[in-house]
Motif scaffolding. Structure first.
Motif, PDB file in Angstrom:
ATOM      1  N   LYS A 128       9.010  18.043  21.397  1.00  0.00           N
ATOM      2  CA  LYS A 128       7.628  18.221  21.871  1.00  0.00           C
ATOM      3  C   LYS A 128       7.368  19.691  22.215  1.00  0.00           C
ATOM      4  O   LYS A 128       6.285  20.210  21.950  1.00  0.00           O
ATOM      5  CB  LYS A 128       7.377  17.331  23.096  1.00  0.00           C
ATOM      6  CG  LYS A 128       7.265  15.860  22.740  1.00  0.00           C
ATOM      7  CD  LYS A 128       6.228  15.147  23.608  1.00  0.00           C
ATOM      8  CE  LYS A 128       5.980  13.733  23.115  1.00  0.00           C
ATOM      9  NZ  LYS A 128       6.990  12.781  23.625  1.00  0.00           N
ATOM     10  N   GLU A 129       8.355  20.348  22.796  1.00  0.00           N
ATOM     11  CA  GLU A 129       8.181  21.775  23.130  1.00  0.00           C
ATOM     12  C   GLU A 129       8.061  22.615  21.854  1.00  0.00           C
ATOM     13  O   GLU A 129       7.287  23.570  21.811  1.00  0.00           O
ATOM     14  CB  GLU A 129       9.352  22.269  23.981  1.00  0.00           C
ATOM     15  CG  GLU A 129       9.212  21.851  25.430  1.00  0.00           C
ATOM     16  CD  GLU A 129      10.366  22.305  26.306  1.00  0.00           C
ATOM     17  OE1 GLU A 129      11.020  23.305  25.965  1.00  0.00           O
ATOM     18  OE2 GLU A 129      10.600  21.636  27.325  1.00  0.00           O
ATOM     19  N   CYS A 130       8.813  22.229  20.833  1.00  0.00           N
ATOM     20  CA  CYS A 130       8.701  22.927  19.543  1.00  0.00           C
ATOM     21  C   CYS A 130       7.316  22.685  18.937  1.00  0.00           C
ATOM     22  O   CYS A 130       6.679  23.626  18.432  1.00  0.00           O
ATOM     23  CB  CYS A 130       9.783  22.452  18.581  1.00  0.00           C
ATOM     24  SG  CYS A 130      11.450  22.933  19.045  1.00  0.00           S
ATOM     25  N   ASN A 131       6.842  21.447  18.999  1.00  0.00           N
ATOM     26  CA  ASN A 131       5.491  21.121  18.513  1.00  0.00           C
ATOM     27  C   ASN A 131       4.458  22.013  19.219  1.00  0.00           C
ATOM     28  O   ASN A 131       3.575  22.590  18.590  1.00  0.00           O
ATOM     29  CB  ASN A 131       5.112  19.664  18.811  1.00  0.00           C
ATOM     30  CG  ASN A 131       5.890  18.633  18.009  1.00  0.00           C
ATOM     31  OD1 ASN A 131       6.005  17.484  18.433  1.00  0.00           O
ATOM     32  ND2 ASN A 131       6.434  18.996  16.863  1.00  0.00           N
ATOM     33  N   ARG A 132       4.622  22.138  20.528  1.00  0.00           N
ATOM     34  CA  ARG A 132       3.698  22.928  21.359  1.00  0.00           C
ATOM     35  C   ARG A 132       3.677  24.403  20.907  1.00  0.00           C
ATOM     36  O   ARG A 132       2.617  25.010  20.767  1.00  0.00           O
ATOM     37  CB  ARG A 132       4.154  22.810  22.823  1.00  0.00           C
ATOM     38  CG  ARG A 132       3.404  23.593  23.847  1.00  0.00           C
ATOM     39  CD  ARG A 132       2.114  22.911  24.245  1.00  0.00           C
ATOM     40  NE  ARG A 132       0.967  23.537  23.591  1.00  0.00           N
ATOM     41  CZ  ARG A 132      -0.219  22.968  23.410  1.00  0.00           C
ATOM     42  NH1 ARG A 132      -0.436  21.740  23.797  1.00  0.00           N
ATOM     43  NH2 ARG A 132      -1.204  23.607  22.830  1.00  0.00           N
ATOM     44  N   LEU A 133       4.865  24.956  20.683  1.00  0.00           N
ATOM     45  CA  LEU A 133       4.956  26.355  20.251  1.00  0.00           C
ATOM     46  C   LEU A 133       4.260  26.538  18.897  1.00  0.00           C
ATOM     47  O   LEU A 133       3.541  27.521  18.684  1.00  0.00           O
ATOM     48  CB  LEU A 133       6.425  26.793  20.173  1.00  0.00           C
ATOM     49  CG  LEU A 133       6.687  28.255  19.810  1.00  0.00           C
ATOM     50  CD1 LEU A 133       6.078  29.210  20.831  1.00  0.00           C
ATOM     51  CD2 LEU A 133       8.193  28.536  19.686  1.00  0.00           C
ATOM     52  N   GLY A 134       4.432  25.568  18.017  1.00  0.00           N
ATOM     53  CA  GLY A 134       3.773  25.622  16.713  1.00  0.00           C
ATOM     54  C   GLY A 134       2.255  25.588  16.852  1.00  0.00           C
ATOM     55  O   GLY A 134       1.533  26.332  16.179  1.00  0.00           O
ATOM     56  N   LYS A 135       1.784  24.736  17.760  1.00  0.00           N
ATOM     57  CA  LYS A 135       0.330  24.652  18.002  1.00  0.00           C
ATOM     58  C   LYS A 135      -0.198  25.966  18.571  1.00  0.00           C
ATOM     59  O   LYS A 135      -1.253  26.456  18.159  1.00  0.00           O
ATOM     60  CB  LYS A 135       0.034  23.518  18.996  1.00  0.00           C
ATOM     61  CG  LYS A 135       0.160  22.133  18.387  1.00  0.00           C
ATOM     62  CD  LYS A 135      -0.019  21.055  19.448  1.00  0.00           C
ATOM     63  CE  LYS A 135       0.365  19.695  18.855  1.00  0.00           C
ATOM     64  NZ  LYS A 135       0.406  18.626  19.858  1.00  0.00           N
ATOM     65  N   ASP A 136       0.551  26.541  19.521  1.00  0.00           N
ATOM     66  CA  ASP A 136       0.121  27.804  20.144  1.00  0.00           C
ATOM     67  C   ASP A 136       0.050  28.931  19.109  1.00  0.00           C
ATOM     68  O   ASP A 136      -0.904  29.719  19.102  1.00  0.00           O
ATOM     69  CB  ASP A 136       1.098  28.202  21.262  1.00  0.00           C
ATOM     70  CG  ASP A 136       0.956  27.313  22.493  1.00  0.00           C
ATOM     71  OD1 ASP A 136      -0.006  26.530  22.560  1.00  0.00           O
ATOM     72  OD2 ASP A 136       1.833  27.389  23.380  1.00  0.00           O
ATOM     73  N   LEU A 137       1.035  28.977  18.224  1.00  0.00           N
ATOM     74  CA  LEU A 137       1.029  30.002  17.174  1.00  0.00           C
ATOM     75  C   LEU A 137      -0.171  29.812  16.260  1.00  0.00           C
ATOM     76  O   LEU A 137      -0.842  30.773  15.882  1.00  0.00           O
ATOM     77  CB  LEU A 137       2.301  29.893  16.334  1.00  0.00           C
ATOM     78  CG  LEU A 137       3.490  30.756  16.701  1.00  0.00           C
ATOM     79  CD1 LEU A 137       4.649  30.439  15.773  1.00  0.00           C
ATOM     80  CD2 LEU A 137       3.152  32.245  16.604  1.00  0.00           C
ATOM     81  N   ALA A 138      -0.432  28.547  15.912  1.00  0.00           N
ATOM     82  CA  ALA A 138      -1.557  28.243  15.027  1.00  0.00           C
ATOM     83  C   ALA A 138      -2.874  28.681  15.659  1.00  0.00           C
ATOM     84  O   ALA A 138      -3.714  29.304  14.997  1.00  0.00           O
ATOM     85  CB  ALA A 138      -1.589  26.745  14.718  1.00  0.00           C
ATOM     86  N   GLU A 139      -3.055  28.388  16.949  1.00  0.00           N
ATOM     87  CA  GLU A 139      -4.301  28.763  17.629  1.00  0.00           C
ATOM     88  C   GLU A 139      -4.467  30.284  17.634  1.00  0.00           C
ATOM     89  O   GLU A 139      -5.567  30.795  17.479  1.00  0.00           O
ATOM     90  CB  GLU A 139      -4.339  28.217  19.064  1.00  0.00           C
ATOM     91  CG  GLU A 139      -4.417  26.687  19.153  1.00  0.00           C
ATOM     92  CD  GLU A 139      -5.624  26.079  18.420  1.00  0.00           C
ATOM     93  OE1 GLU A 139      -6.634  26.782  18.196  1.00  0.00           O
ATOM     94  OE2 GLU A 139      -5.537  24.877  18.058  1.00  0.00           O
ATOM     95  N   LYS A 140      -3.373  31.002  17.804  1.00  0.00           N
ATOM     96  CA  LYS A 140      -3.399  32.476  17.805  1.00  0.00           C
ATOM     97  C   LYS A 140      -3.927  33.018  16.474  1.00  0.00           C
ATOM     98  O   LYS A 140      -4.750  33.931  16.461  1.00  0.00           O
ATOM     99  CB  LYS A 140      -1.970  33.006  17.979  1.00  0.00           C
ATOM    100  CG  LYS A 140      -1.568  33.182  19.403  1.00  0.00           C
ATOM    101  CD  LYS A 140      -1.873  34.609  19.797  1.00  0.00           C
ATOM    102  CE  LYS A 140      -1.532  34.846  21.249  1.00  0.00           C
ATOM    103  NZ  LYS A 140      -2.059  36.128  21.690  1.00  0.00           N
ATOM    104  N   ILE A 141      -3.423  32.460  15.378  1.00  0.00           N
ATOM    105  CA  ILE A 141      -3.805  33.045  14.081  1.00  0.00           C
ATOM    106  C   ILE A 141      -5.145  32.513  13.569  1.00  0.00           C
ATOM    107  O   ILE A 141      -5.684  33.039  12.619  1.00  0.00           O
ATOM    108  CB  ILE A 141      -2.681  32.903  13.012  1.00  0.00           C
ATOM    109  CG1 ILE A 141      -2.286  31.456  12.770  1.00  0.00           C
ATOM    110  CG2 ILE A 141      -1.475  33.730  13.392  1.00  0.00           C
ATOM    111  CD1 ILE A 141      -1.227  31.291  11.681  1.00  0.00           C
ATOM    112  N   LYS A 142      -5.665  31.474  14.224  1.00  0.00           N
ATOM    113  CA  LYS A 142      -6.987  30.967  13.822  1.00  0.00           C
ATOM    114  C   LYS A 142      -8.109  31.812  14.416  1.00  0.00           C
ATOM    115  O   LYS A 142      -9.219  31.765  13.954  1.00  0.00           O
ATOM    116  CB  LYS A 142      -7.152  29.513  14.240  1.00  0.00           C
ATOM    117  CG  LYS A 142      -6.484  28.562  13.240  1.00  0.00           C
ATOM    118  CD  LYS A 142      -6.261  27.184  13.793  1.00  0.00           C
ATOM    119  CE  LYS A 142      -7.542  26.386  13.851  1.00  0.00           C
ATOM    120  NZ  LYS A 142      -7.258  24.999  14.279  1.00  0.00           N
ATOM    121  N   LYS A 143      -7.778  32.608  15.464  1.00  0.00           N
ATOM    122  CA  LYS A 143      -8.810  33.408  16.133  1.00  0.00           C
ATOM    123  C   LYS A 143      -9.166  34.647  15.334  1.00  0.00           C
ATOM    124  O   LYS A 143      -8.340  35.166  14.606  1.00  0.00           O
ATOM    125  CB  LYS A 143      -8.320  33.807  17.528  1.00  0.00           C
ATOM    126  CG  LYS A 143      -8.605  32.702  18.531  1.00  0.00           C
ATOM    127  CD  LYS A 143      -7.911  32.976  19.866  1.00  0.00           C
ATOM    128  CE  LYS A 143      -7.672  31.673  20.600  1.00  0.00           C
ATOM    129  NZ  LYS A 143      -6.608  31.787  21.596  1.00  0.00           N
TER     130      LYS A 143
END
Ligand SMILES: Cc1cc2nc3c(=O)[nH]c(=O)nc-3n(C[C@H](O)[C@H](O)[C@H](O)COP(=O)(O)O)c2cc1C
Length: 143
Positions: A128-143
């Protein structure tokens, strides 16, 4: 679509499981993800993505030379200013992820916290923590 490159060095599959969970998290936020072993990546290919996550397990209290060389290659290929993450499985000391993060930061890559370290095989909470890190990275590059 913004793209995340996920690169790993994994001998028994533990860091690979983390890489796949990071990728799953990012995909759930609708970014393009490519995940494979460092052996199958060219550093310049990884550096061309919008964000780069690099993971390795720890051997002999350090990161292995091929992954060190890979990080250098990514920086030389022009990853400066991009977002990134560092991660890895370990047994008892776990230096590699921190060393990767440090090298990436010195090369001008914006490495997200946390630098994820998991002892041996990731459990459900680790995934779940790995999933979270992946989501955070995705949100960063979508901006
Ligand atoms: C020869 C050898 C040396 C290792 N040295 C270390 C070490 O110095 N520090 C540590 O934390 N783990 C060490 N480990 C443990 C691995 O990092 C651990 O088993 C990890 O989960 C392997 O992940 P992987 O399947 O992604 O390669 C060592 C394992 C082996 C086989």
């Amino acid at each position: 679509m913004p793209k995340l490159a996920v690169v790993y060095l994994s001998t028994t599959g533990n860091t690979k499981s983390m890489a796949e969970a990071i990728s799953d998290g990012a995909r759930s936020r609708n970014v393009d993800v490519e995940v494979k072993s460092f052996y199958d990546w060219k550093p310049e290919e990884a550096a061309a993505a919008d964000a780069i996550a690099i993971g390795s397990s720890t051997f002999h209290y350090t990161m292995l030379p091929p992954i060190e060389k890979f990080v250098d290659g990514v920086i030389v290929a022009g990853a400066k200013g991009k977002d990134g993450a560092a991660f890895g499985s370990y047994g008892w000391s776990g230096e590699a992820p921190t060393m990767i993060a440090e090298k990436m930061r010195k090369g001008g890559i914006n490495v997200l916290d946390p630098v994820l370290r998991v002892q041996y095989k990731p459990n459900e909470k680790d995934i779940k923590e790995c999933n979270r890190l992946g989501k955070d990275l995705a949100e960063k590059i979508k901006k």
